[in-house]
Motif scaffolding. Structure first.
Motif, short mmCIF file in Angstrom:
data_model
loop_
_atom_site.label_atom_id
_atom_site.label_comp_id
_atom_site.label_asym_id
_atom_site.label_seq_id
_atom_site.Cartn_x
_atom_site.Cartn_y
_atom_site.Cartn_z
N TYR A 59 0.84 -1.19 0.05
CA TYR A 59 0.15 0.10 0.05
C TYR A 59 1.01 1.15 -0.11
O TYR A 59 1.77 1.37 0.79
CB TYR A 59 -0.73 0.04 1.25
CG TYR A 59 -2.09 -1.20 1.36
CD1 TYR A 59 -3.33 -1.16 0.82
CD2 TYR A 59 -1.43 -2.43 1.97
CE1 TYR A 59 -3.81 -2.12 0.78
CE2 TYR A 59 -2.29 -3.38 1.83
CZ TYR A 59 -3.76 -3.44 1.56
OH TYR A 59 -4.74 -4.48 1.47
N ALA A 60 0.73 2.17 -0.86
CA ALA A 60 1.54 3.46 -0.95
C ALA A 60 1.13 4.25 0.38
O ALA A 60 -0.09 4.51 0.46
CB ALA A 60 0.96 4.19 -2.25
N ASN A 61 2.02 4.92 0.87
CA ASN A 61 2.03 5.86 1.94
C ASN A 61 1.56 7.06 1.37
O ASN A 61 1.68 7.29 0.28
CB ASN A 61 3.01 6.06 2.95
CG ASN A 61 4.23 6.31 2.24
OD1 ASN A 61 4.18 7.02 1.39
ND2 ASN A 61 5.42 5.73 2.55
N SER A 62 1.11 8.16 2.35
CA SER A 62 0.39 9.50 1.92
C SER A 62 1.49 10.14 1.07
O SER A 62 1.09 11.07 0.41
CB SER A 62 -0.08 10.01 2.90
OG SER A 62 0.86 10.23 4.10
N SER A 63 3.04 9.78 1.18
CA SER A 63 3.88 10.91 0.95
C SER A 63 4.15 10.55 -0.87
O SER A 63 4.57 11.19 -1.51
CB SER A 63 5.37 10.47 1.48
OG SER A 63 5.80 9.32 1.16
N VAL A 64 3.47 9.21 -1.42
CA VAL A 64 3.59 8.96 -2.55
C VAL A 64 2.24 9.76 -3.40
O VAL A 64 1.36 9.31 -3.15
CB VAL A 64 3.54 7.56 -2.78
CG1 VAL A 64 3.86 7.15 -4.22
CG2 VAL A 64 4.82 6.80 -2.09
N LYS A 65 2.63 10.67 -4.29
CA LYS A 65 1.77 11.34 -5.05
C LYS A 65 1.25 10.50 -6.20
O LYS A 65 2.57 10.40 -7.20
CB LYS A 65 1.89 12.83 -5.34
CG LYS A 65 2.21 13.43 -3.98
CD LYS A 65 1.05 13.56 -2.94
CE LYS A 65 1.09 14.26 -1.63
NZ LYS A 65 0.01 14.03 -0.78
#
Length: 632
Positions: free
Chosen positions: A37-43
Motif C-alpha cells: 500500500y502506498a503511503n501518503s507521501s507518494v503522489k
C-alpha cells in the motif's frame, strides 16, 4: 470486459459504476506474495499519453509484490490464472505504478512478464518506462493473446518473475491492476461455443433454418437459467434447514460457494457485534477445537510483538506464543486483516485439522475469529521447517540417517491423510517448508489450507483449479486440472530429491537443465550418476544400496503418469527398507539383499504394514503424475 482487478487491493467502484474486484481468487500461490500500500507521501501522477484512459487513483495506490526475501523470490513466480473462452483474442492490460518509496531509479526492480508461458516483456522496469523520473507515475501496457479453438474454457496465465540477468537492486515484481478484454472475431461474434448445447442442437435440429436455430438457442438458454434458479433455491433451502436444525447437526455445513454467495468473499459471516461473536467456524464442537478469545491471543503473543514473529506468509504472520499461564508454547498464525485473503484456507484448516490427530500431522489447538480476525493456534514446532535444515541456512547439515527418518515421518503423515481418515484427503501443497520438526526431530506435515477431499469410490479424481507450489506441482494435475492422492506422491518425490541434494525445487540462477530439480535429478538417476549431484556433505556417508533404493523411490514417485506412481504406503515401506539398508552398513552387519539385479523394493519384497501406529488404515492401494511445466 472479462475481468478488472484491483491487484493487492479491495473491491472498489468509481464513476460509471465499473467494478474492480480484488485479485485474491485468481492468484495461484498467495503465500508467495504480499500486498503493498502506498503511503501518503507518494503522489500518483499520470503520463501524458494516459489522458484517454485515466483510472481511479486507488487502483495505483495498492499493488501485489513478492515476499521480501530475495533468494526465495528467485524460485517463485507471481501468477494469476483466468478461465476464458477458446478461439478468441484477448487484450491484456496491465497497470503499473512504482509506489515503493525506496525505488526511485532505473534497474532497482526489473522483472519479466509472461502470458501463457510466452515472454512479452523481458525487462519490465517501471521507473525506466517513465523516463527515470522517480516513483508514483502510473502507466499501463497492452498485450494481445490468441487462444486456439477447443472445447470448454481454457486457462489464460499471467506471470511475473524477477529478471536476474539485469542484476537489479531488488529481486522482486509489482503489479497494481489488471484488465482482460475479449476481442470479437471477424464476424463480430463474441459468443462462446458450448459443446454440450451444440451437440444437442445437431442431434435434434440437423437441418433447421438459421432462425429456428436461433430460437432453439434461446430456448436452451432459458431452460439453463431456470435450472440455475432452481439450484439456487435448493441451496437457500439447504441453508434454511440447517439453520433450523441448530446445534443438533452442527458438524454439517453448506458448501463453501453457498456461504460466499450469501455472505460475500471477504470474511467469515459474523454479526455486527464483532467484539464477541463467532462466525462460520464456531459451529465446531468445543471438544475437538478450542475457541480462543481475541484477548487471550493478544496476551499469548504480547500484543502481537514483532520479536515473537516466526515467519510471514500469504495468509499472514506466524507468532510464537504461550498459553495456559505460560506452560504451553504454541504457534499462532494471524490472517492479514488488510489483504482479506485466506477465508477458504482458514475454514479448510479448521474443518480438517479439528478432526485429524496423528503423530506426524501438526495439531490444531484452536482458533479465534472475533473482530473479523482469522487466527489459528497450533502446536509449537521448535526446530522449524525441514527446508531450514537443508540449504540457505546457518543450521548444521543433517546426517543422512536423520534425513531418512524425517522423510519416513512425513510419509506416514501423508499416508494417514490418504487412507486413515473417513475420506481420502489430498494435501495439495507438499513441500519442505510444510514439513515441520519438533524438539525431538519428529516430522509433522502442516498447512492444510489448500487441501481437498479426495474422490469417492465412484470417481477416480477431483476436478479443481490448479493450486500449489511451482517446482512441486504434479504436471498431470497442471494439465488436466484433475487431482488425486498421486499428486501428493509426485510432490513428495520432489521433496525426496531436495533432501538428498540439499537444493531448492526451482533455482532460475542455474543452467537451464538444472533449474528444475525434479527434471535434473531424474535425468541423473536414469543415467546412473545420481551420486554426482547429492549434497557434498553426504559424500561417502550413504550406503550404496541405500542410495540406489532411495533414488528408485524418488524416480517412481515422479513417474510421468499418476497410475504409474506408487501409493504413499508403498513409498513409506520402501523408505523404511532404505533406512534398514543404511543401518546395516553403519552397524557393520552388511547390507540386505542383492540390489544389483533389475528388481526393486516395490516388486522384490512382500509388503508389510506401512505404519506402526494402529489408526484404522484400510490397506487400500489406488495406483492412480510428468515433468513440471514452468511458466517461464
Amino acid at each position: 470486459m472479462v475481468v478488472q482487478l484491483n491487484v493487492g487491493g479491495d473491491d472498489s467502484r468509481y464513476e460509471g459504476d465499473i467494478s474492480w474486484s480484488d485479485d485474491s481468487s485468481y492468484i495461484v500461490e498467495k503465500q508467495t506474495s504480499d500486498t503493498f500500500y502506498a503511503n501518503s507521501s507518494v503522489k500518483i501522477k499520470y503520463l501524458s499519453s494516459f489522458n484517454s484512459y485515466v483510472t481511479q487513483e486507488s487502483i495505483y495506490r495498492t499493488a501485489r509484490t513478492m515476499r521480501s526475501l530475495s533468494d526465495n523470490n528467485l524460485n517463485q513466480n507471481l501468477t494469476w490464472v483466468f478461465s476464458v473462452d477458446p478461439g478468441f483474442s484477448y487484450l491484456v492490460r496491465l497497470h503499473f505504478c512504482e509506489i515503493d518509496p525506496d525505488i526511485t531509479k532505473a534497474n532497482q526492480r526489473v522483472f519479466k512478464i509472461f502470458l501463457n508461458n510466452q515472454i512479452v516483456e523481458d525487462q519490465a522496469d517501471i521507473v525506466a518506462w517513465t523516463g527515470n523520473t522517480g516513483n508514483g507515475i502510473a502507466l499501463y501496457k497492452d498485450y494481445a493473446v490468441r487462444l486456439p479453438k477447443g472445447e470448454g474454457q481454457q486457462d489464460l496465465w499471467v506471470a511475473l518473475h524477477p529478471n536476474i540477468a539485469s542484476k537489479p537492486k531488488y529481486y522482486n515484481v509489482i503489479l497494481n491492476g489488471l484488465e482482460i478484454f475479449k476481442v470479437n472475431d471477424i464476424t463480430g461474434n463474441l459468443a462462446a461455443p458450448n459443446p454440450i448445447h451444440t451437440s444437442v442442437q445437431q442431434r435434434i435440429l440437423p437441418n433447421v433454418p438459421s432462425k429456428s436455430k436461433i430460437y432453439a438457442k434461446i430456448i436452451i438458454g432459458v431452460v439453463s437459467m431456470v435450472a440455475a434458479s432452481c439450484l439456487l433455491c435448493v441451496s437457500f433451502f439447504v441453508v434454511f434447514r440447517m439453520k433450523r436444525q441448530g446445534d443438533s447437526n452442527a458438524s454439517v455445513r453448506p458448501p463453501l460457494w453457498i456461504m460466499r454467495s450469501l455472505y460475500g468473499n471477504s470474511h467469515l459471516p459474523v454479526s455486527a457485534k464483532t467484539n464477541t461473536t463467532r462466525g462460520y467456524a464456531s459451529s465446531l464442537s468445543s471438544d475437538t477445537c478450542r475457541h480462543f478469545s481475541f484477548a487471550e491471543i493478544k496476551a499469548a503473543t504480547n500484543n502481537f510483538s514483532e520479536r515473537l514473529v516466526l515467519g510471514n506468509g500469504g495468509f499472514g504472520k506466524v507468532y510464537k506464543g504461550e498459553i495456559e499461564n505460560g506452560t504451553t508454547k504454541v504457534a499462532i498464525k494471524r490472517g492479514n486483516p488488510l489483504s482479506k485473503q485466506g477465508v477458504h484456507e482458514f475454514q479448510t484448516e479448521i474443518e480438517l485439522l479439528s478432526k485429524l490427530r496423528h503423530r506426524h500431522l501438526v495439531s490444531l489447538i484452536g482458533y479465534c475469529e472475533e473482530n473479523s480476525e482469522m487466527i489459528l493456534v497450533y502446536d509449537y514446532m521448535s526446530l522449524g521447517t525441514l527446508r531450514q535444515h537443508l540449504y540457505h541456512t546457518k543450521n548444521p547439515p543433517l546426517p543422512w540417517k536423520q534425513r531418512l527418518e524425517i522423510c519416513i515421518g512425513a510419509a506416514r503423515g501423508l499416508h494417514y491423510l490418504h487412507t486413515g481418515a473417513k475420506q481420502t484427503i489430498i494435501h495439495r501443497d507438499v513441500k519442505t517448508t510444510n514439513i515441520l520438526l519438533d524438539e525431538k526431530w519428529v516430522a509433522k506435515v502442516s498447512d492444510f489450507g489448500l487441501s481437498k477431499i479426495g474422490p469417492t469410490s465412484d470417481d477416480t479424481h477431483v476436478t479443481t483449479a490448479v493450486k500449489g507450489s511451482f517446482g512441486y506441482l504434479d504436471p498431470e494435475y497442471f494439465r488436466r486440472q484433475q487431482i488425486t492422492e498421486k499428486s501428493d506422491v509426485y510432490s513428495f518425490g520432489v521433496v525426496l530429491f531436495e533432501v538428498l541434494c540439499a537444493k531448492p525445487a526451482l533455482n532460475p540462477t542455474l543452467a537451464d537443465e538444472e533449474v528444475c530439480l525434479a527434471e535434473w535429478a531424474l535425468q541423473n538417476q536414469r543415467e546412473g550418476i545420481l551420486d554426482q549431484i547429492i549434497d557434498p556433505y553426504l559424500n561417502g556417508k550413504i550406503a550404496p544400496d541405500c542410495l540406489k533404493t532411495f533414488g528408485e523411490i524418488a524416480e517412481k514417485c515422479l513417474s510421468d503418469e499418476g497410475v504409474d506412481r506408487p501409493a504413499m504406503g508403498d513409498v513409506l515401506w520402501s523408505l523404511e527398507f532404505a533406512l534398514e539398508l543404511q543401518e546395516n552398513m553403519e552397524g557393520g552387519g552388511g547390507v540386505l539383499g542383492d540390489m544389483d539385479n533389475e528388481e526393486t523394493p516395490f516388486s522384490k519384497y512382500e509388503k508389510k504394514d506401512p505404519d506402526d501406529i494402529s489408526l484404522g488404515f484400510n490397506g487400500s492401494r489406488n495406483n492412480s503424475w510428468s515433468s513440471v511445466v514452468l511458466p517461464h
